[in-house]
Design a protein around this motif. Structure first.
Motif, PDB file in Angstrom:
ATOM      1  N   ASP A   5      -1.771  -1.984  -0.865  1.00 34.01           N
ATOM      2  CA  ASP A   5      -1.964  -3.209  -1.631  1.00 34.01           C
ATOM      3  C   ASP A   5      -1.927  -2.878  -3.128  1.00 34.01           C
ATOM      4  O   ASP A   5      -1.802  -1.711  -3.529  1.00 34.01           O
ATOM      5  CB  ASP A   5      -3.275  -3.904  -1.236  1.00 34.01           C
ATOM      6  CG  ASP A   5      -4.513  -3.052  -1.470  1.00 34.01           C
ATOM      7  OD1 ASP A   5      -4.501  -2.190  -2.387  1.00 34.01           O
ATOM      8  OD2 ASP A   5      -5.511  -3.234  -0.743  1.00 34.01           O
ATOM      9  N   ASP A   6      -2.040  -3.898  -3.960  1.00 35.01           N
ATOM     10  CA  ASP A   6      -1.886  -3.676  -5.397  1.00 35.01           C
ATOM     11  C   ASP A   6      -2.944  -2.721  -5.955  1.00 35.01           C
ATOM     12  O   ASP A   6      -2.644  -1.909  -6.847  1.00 35.01           O
ATOM     13  CB  ASP A   6      -1.953  -5.017  -6.144  1.00 35.01           C
ATOM     14  CG  ASP A   6      -0.634  -5.770  -6.100  1.00 35.01           C
ATOM     15  OD1 ASP A   6       0.329  -5.252  -5.484  1.00 35.01           O
ATOM     16  OD2 ASP A   6      -0.553  -6.870  -6.675  1.00 35.01           O
ATOM     17  N   ARG A  62       0.996  -0.147   7.823  1.00 35.72           N
ATOM     18  CA  ARG A  62       0.605  -1.118   6.805  1.00 35.72           C
ATOM     19  C   ARG A  62       1.127  -0.607   5.466  1.00 35.72           C
ATOM     20  O   ARG A  62       1.506   0.565   5.336  1.00 35.72           O
ATOM     21  CB  ARG A  62      -0.911  -1.309   6.756  1.00 35.72           C
ATOM     22  CG  ARG A  62      -1.707  -0.060   6.463  1.00 35.72           C
ATOM     23  CD  ARG A  62      -3.204  -0.333   6.499  1.00 35.72           C
ATOM     24  NE  ARG A  62      -4.019   0.868   6.362  1.00 35.72           N
ATOM     25  CZ  ARG A  62      -4.299   1.459   5.208  1.00 35.72           C
ATOM     26  NH1 ARG A  62      -3.828   0.945   4.074  1.00 35.72           N
ATOM     27  NH2 ARG A  62      -5.045   2.541   5.174  1.00 35.72           N
ATOM     28  N   GLN A 113      -4.412  -0.231  -4.396  1.00 39.57           N
ATOM     29  CA  GLN A 113      -4.056   1.124  -3.998  1.00 39.57           C
ATOM     30  C   GLN A 113      -2.838   1.620  -4.757  1.00 39.57           C
ATOM     31  O   GLN A 113      -2.791   2.773  -5.196  1.00 39.57           O
ATOM     32  CB  GLN A 113      -3.797   1.155  -2.488  1.00 39.57           C
ATOM     33  CG  GLN A 113      -5.044   0.910  -1.648  1.00 39.57           C
ATOM     34  CD  GLN A 113      -4.712   0.678  -0.184  1.00 39.57           C
ATOM     35  OE1 GLN A 113      -3.732   0.018   0.146  1.00 39.57           O
ATOM     36  NE2 GLN A 113      -5.545   1.231   0.706  1.00 39.57           N
TER      37      GLN A 113
END
Length: 394
Positions: free
Chosen positions: A218-219, A215, A221
């Motif tokens: 995301d923004d 994966r 993280q």
């Protein structure tokens, strides 16, 4: 004796209080702030290694600087290891050595620019600018944003002696929000047009878990990683170099030795890390009750691991208040220890070694203008905001 990490007196000199804690209250509970504190070297190391009991996911600072950011430091296993792999190779000793010529050139330029004036603010014009320039290169930050990023990182941490303990000032909160906007804009750009930089690496490198599943960050993280890299990437070295310069000024014999034999500088940097670690503590959260030295720390309790005290524990370091550039330190806690050891430790060491080599080669007899020294306050990273030096060229 009470230990209050928000006290200006503690920020200026915590070491007598640390010794009292080690001798009289190795498991201390703050009557005001409610946290527990471990001060002895072996206890701090044991807690740093016991990541099942002492968690970081509840935050590592009393002020909550990291609130809202998903960082490596506030990620527990197994997610921590999956995330760390992305950066570990980029900051390996071998990869970091490739940056030596660039670091040395930047250090030389900054110091040579101060030669004509005969003065330099070592914090604002050198120890902050050197690591900021290098981390900005690695992130490919636009030139017109670099100084603003430095200002925002400073505001994120800065505390005044009259600020409410444990509460982030409005300027700190606003700085975090502005940094978030700036970095998320860059993330969107690198997602569309990747390059050979750390932002692009974080955006496009998949996280691979223990089952082989993949994966992407995301923004939220990505934002946490970028702020962590930028903040730690220059605040740590900024403090290490400035406090080290003060130590050398107070120990002229040691300074003369380093001028005569620059080969001693790596050992001196290790002693600077020990005697004035960049972070005075790191916070944890207990997953279960723990008994130590006859005191029970309940489950779900904030525990402060006093790195600064552990580094001064006479049970491990003889004559710990002495600045000894030939000291055999053994286990170094100046960058943390265990799974949360600073991922950029090799990077910071190289920058600090080059900083002192270049400084002492040019200005071996610098003097501190004590009237212009200005401190900054925080519970775990107090340091210097201004350190004016009068320069005497070699």
């Amino acid at each position: 004796m009470d230990y209050d990490p928000f006290s200006p007196a503690i920020a200026e000199n915590p070491y007598p209080t640390y010794r009292w804690l080690r001798d009289n209250a190795p498991v201390y509970r703050s009557p005001v702030h409610g946290f527990y504190a471990l001060s002895r070297h072996d206890d701090v190391v044991a807690a740093l290694l016991d990541h099942d009991t002492f968690l970081t996911s509840h935050g590592t600072t009393l002020e909550g600087i990291e609130q809202g950011f998903d960082t490596l430091l506030t990620t527990d296993p197994p997610e921590h290891e999956w995330n760390r792999r992305i950066l570990a190779r980029r900051f390996s000793v071998a990869r970091v050595q490739e940056l030596e010529s660039r670091i040395r050139a930047v250090a030389a330029d900054l110091l040579d620019a101060a030669r004509a004036g005969g003065r330099i603010d070592l914090v604002q014009d050198f120890s902050a600018q050197l690591p900021l320039t290098i981390i900005a290169d690695l992130l490919a930050l636009p030139a017109d944003q670099r100084e603003r990023v430095h200002e925002l990182c400073f505001l994120l941490l800065d505390r005044g002696p009259d600020d409410t303990p444990g509460v982030r000032p409005a300027a700190s909160v606003a700085a975090g929000e502005e940094l978030a906007t700036l970095f998320l804009t860059l993330v969107a750009q690198r997602r569309a047009e990747p390059g050979d930089d750390l932002i692009s690496l974080l955006v496009h490198a998949p996280i691979v878990d223990d089952t082989g599943g993949e994966r992407f960050l995301d923004d939220r993280q990505l934002l946490g990683r970028l702020i962590e890299l930028t903040f730690a990437g220059h605040e740590t070295v900024k403090k290490l170099v400035s406090t080290g310069a003060v130590r050398l000024a107070a120990n002229p014999d040691a300074r003369r030795e380093l001028v005569a034999d620059p080969g001693l500088i790596p050992g001196a940097v290790e002693e600077m890390l020990r005697i004035d670690p960049p972070a005075q503590y790191t916070g944890r959260w207990t997953s279960r009750a723990v008994e130590m030295h006859g005191t029970v720390i309940p489950a779900d309790s904030r525990v402060v691991l006093l790195l600064g005290s552990a580094c001064h524990d006479e049970r491990v370091h003889p004559d710990p208040e002495a600045f000894d550039i030939r000291r055999q330190i053994g286990r170094q806690l100046g960058f943390g220890y265990g799974i949360h050891l600073c991922v950029g430790a090799a990077f910071a060491r190289l920058e600090a070694r080059i900083a002192f080599a270049e400084l002492l080669a040019r200005f071996p007899d610098y003097q501190i203008d004590h009237a212009g020294v200005v401190r900054t306050y925080s519970s775990n990273q107090p340091g210097l905001k201004r350190l004016p030096l009068v320069l005497a060229p070699a």
